[in-house]
Design a protein around this motif. Structure first.
Motif, PDB file in Angstrom:
ATOM      1  N   ASN A 166       0.855  -1.194   0.000  1.00 39.96           N
ATOM      2  CA  ASN A 166       0.000   0.000   0.000  1.00 39.96           C
ATOM      3  C   ASN A 166       0.892   1.246   0.000  1.00 39.96           C
ATOM      4  O   ASN A 166       1.313   1.718   1.057  1.00 39.96           O
ATOM      5  N   PHE A 167       1.169   1.782  -1.172  1.00 40.51           N
ATOM      6  CA  PHE A 167       2.095   2.910  -1.285  1.00 40.51           C
ATOM      7  C   PHE A 167       1.530   4.190  -0.678  1.00 40.51           C
ATOM      8  O   PHE A 167       2.289   5.091  -0.316  1.00 40.51           O
ATOM      9  N   ASP A 168       0.220   4.287  -0.561  1.00 39.98           N
ATOM     10  CA  ASP A 168      -0.378   5.472   0.048  1.00 39.98           C
ATOM     11  C   ASP A 168      -0.147   5.520   1.553  1.00 39.98           C
ATOM     12  O   ASP A 168      -0.232   6.588   2.167  1.00 39.98           O
ATOM     13  N   ALA A 169       0.159   4.377   2.161  1.00 39.42           N
ATOM     14  CA  ALA A 169       0.295   4.314   3.614  1.00 39.42           C
ATOM     15  C   ALA A 169       1.425   5.202   4.123  1.00 39.42           C
ATOM     16  O   ALA A 169       1.318   5.803   5.194  1.00 39.42           O
ATOM     17  N   ALA A 170       2.511   5.299   3.359  1.00 38.86           N
ATOM     18  CA  ALA A 170       3.660   6.082   3.813  1.00 38.86           C
ATOM     19  C   ALA A 170       3.337   7.567   3.905  1.00 38.86           C
ATOM     20  O   ALA A 170       4.016   8.312   4.621  1.00 38.86           O
ATOM     21  N   GLY A 171       2.292   8.003   3.223  1.00 41.35           N
ATOM     22  CA  GLY A 171       1.927   9.410   3.255  1.00 41.35           C
ATOM     23  C   GLY A 171       0.986   9.776   4.391  1.00 41.35           C
ATOM     24  O   GLY A 171       0.654  10.952   4.568  1.00 41.35           O
ATOM     25  N   ILE A 172       0.556   8.801   5.173  1.00 43.33           N
ATOM     26  CA  ILE A 172      -0.345   9.030   6.297  1.00 43.33           C
ATOM     27  C   ILE A 172       0.392   8.653   7.577  1.00 43.33           C
ATOM     28  O   ILE A 172       0.895   7.532   7.693  1.00 43.33           O
ATOM     29  N   ARG A 173       0.470   9.566   8.529  1.00 42.11           N
ATOM     30  CA  ARG A 173       1.289   9.322   9.716  1.00 42.11           C
ATOM     31  C   ARG A 173       0.883   8.049  10.455  1.00 42.11           C
ATOM     32  O   ARG A 173       1.744   7.225  10.790  1.00 42.11           O
ATOM     33  N   SER A 174      -0.403   7.886  10.711  1.00 44.69           N
ATOM     34  CA  SER A 174      -0.844   6.705  11.460  1.00 44.69           C
ATOM     35  C   SER A 174      -0.524   5.415  10.703  1.00 44.69           C
ATOM     36  O   SER A 174      -0.101   4.421  11.301  1.00 44.69           O
ATOM     37  N   SER A 175      -0.697   5.440   9.386  1.00 47.42           N
ATOM     38  CA  SER A 175      -0.403   4.256   8.575  1.00 47.42           C
ATOM     39  C   SER A 175       1.093   4.002   8.510  1.00 47.42           C
ATOM     40  O   SER A 175       1.543   2.849   8.522  1.00 47.42           O
ATOM     41  N   SER A 176       1.878   5.082   8.455  1.00 48.98           N
ATOM     42  CA  SER A 176       3.328   4.936   8.430  1.00 48.98           C
ATOM     43  C   SER A 176       3.834   4.354   9.744  1.00 48.98           C
ATOM     44  O   SER A 176       4.777   3.559   9.757  1.00 48.98           O
ATOM     45  N   ILE A 177       3.206   4.742  10.852  1.00 52.57           N
ATOM     46  CA  ILE A 177       3.569   4.176  12.155  1.00 52.57           C
ATOM     47  C   ILE A 177       3.272   2.677  12.174  1.00 52.57           C
ATOM     48  O   ILE A 177       4.057   1.880  12.714  1.00 52.57           O
TER      49      ILE A 177
END
Length: 203
Positions: A166-177
């Motif tokens: 999910n490449f979009d995850a890195a752009g969302i803080r909670s998802s990146s965590i």
């Protein structure tokens, strides 16, 4: 009597001071604990960003390399092949280490000091093998075309694996965590690792 009245008028200060110190101590502990938690979240976020960048570089590599391989297959002269190999060289130089970094990050979840030197070696051997094709006049040979077909099939399969990320995850803080905490991607890294190692052993 006068002395007794003065004694009765005095209020004990030990209890309020103790309570005030206790409250300050609790506030300090809560502050330090919140800083500790924040630091942990920041570390996971940074790790998640690293995972996201490695995955993006991996996908960029396979996309660019497949374009270079297609151009090499269609080449009819050494000049055409030189241009295709230049594009392949750019793909390897700019993005190929993304695959080894992605695998290494996956391995580090189980073994912190893990490396991915074997993956890096296989990618380097791939580049060398592709650059050795077609160094002659005339069209590519049947054997050379078969090698390119093999690379095309393999890299397409490996691109399909990394596209599960999910490449979009890195752009969302909670998802990146979440990424940094080891959720939603280790199985992708493991699958990609297995595909690269299997191809490397078959060469």
């Amino acid at each position: 009597m006068e002395h007794e009245r003065k004694e009765k008028g005095k209020k004990p200060i030990a209890l309020p001071v103790t309570l005030a110190l206790l409250v300050l101590s609790l506030i300090g502990n809560v502050f330090l604990y919140s800083k500790f938690l924040q630091h942990g979240q920041d570390r996971k976020y940074d790790k998640g960003q690293e995972v996201g960048h490695a995955a993006a570089d991996t996908a960029s590599f396979y996309t660019a390399a497949l374009k270079g391989i297609a151009a090499l297959k269609e080449s009819r002269s050494q000049e055409d092949r030189a241009a295709a190999k230049f594009e392949l060289g750019r793909a390897y130089g700019a993005y190929a280490d993304g695959a080894s970094r992605f695998v290494q990050l996956g391995r580090s979840l189980k073994q912190p000091e893990a490396n991915a030197d074997d993956i890096y070696r296989i990618m380097a051997e791939d580049e060398q093998r592709l650059s050795s094709l077609g160094n002659h006049e005339g069209p590519l040979t049947e054997d050379e075309l078969a090698v390119l077909d093999s690379f095309q099939n393999r890299y397409t399969a490996e691109l399909d694996i990394i596209r599960k990320f999910n490449f979009d995850a890195a752009g969302i803080r909670s998802s990146s965590i979440r990424l940094g905490a080891g959720f939603d991607w280790p199985e992708i890294a493991e699958e990609l690792e297995g595909a690269i190692l299997q191809a490397g052993s078959a060469q």
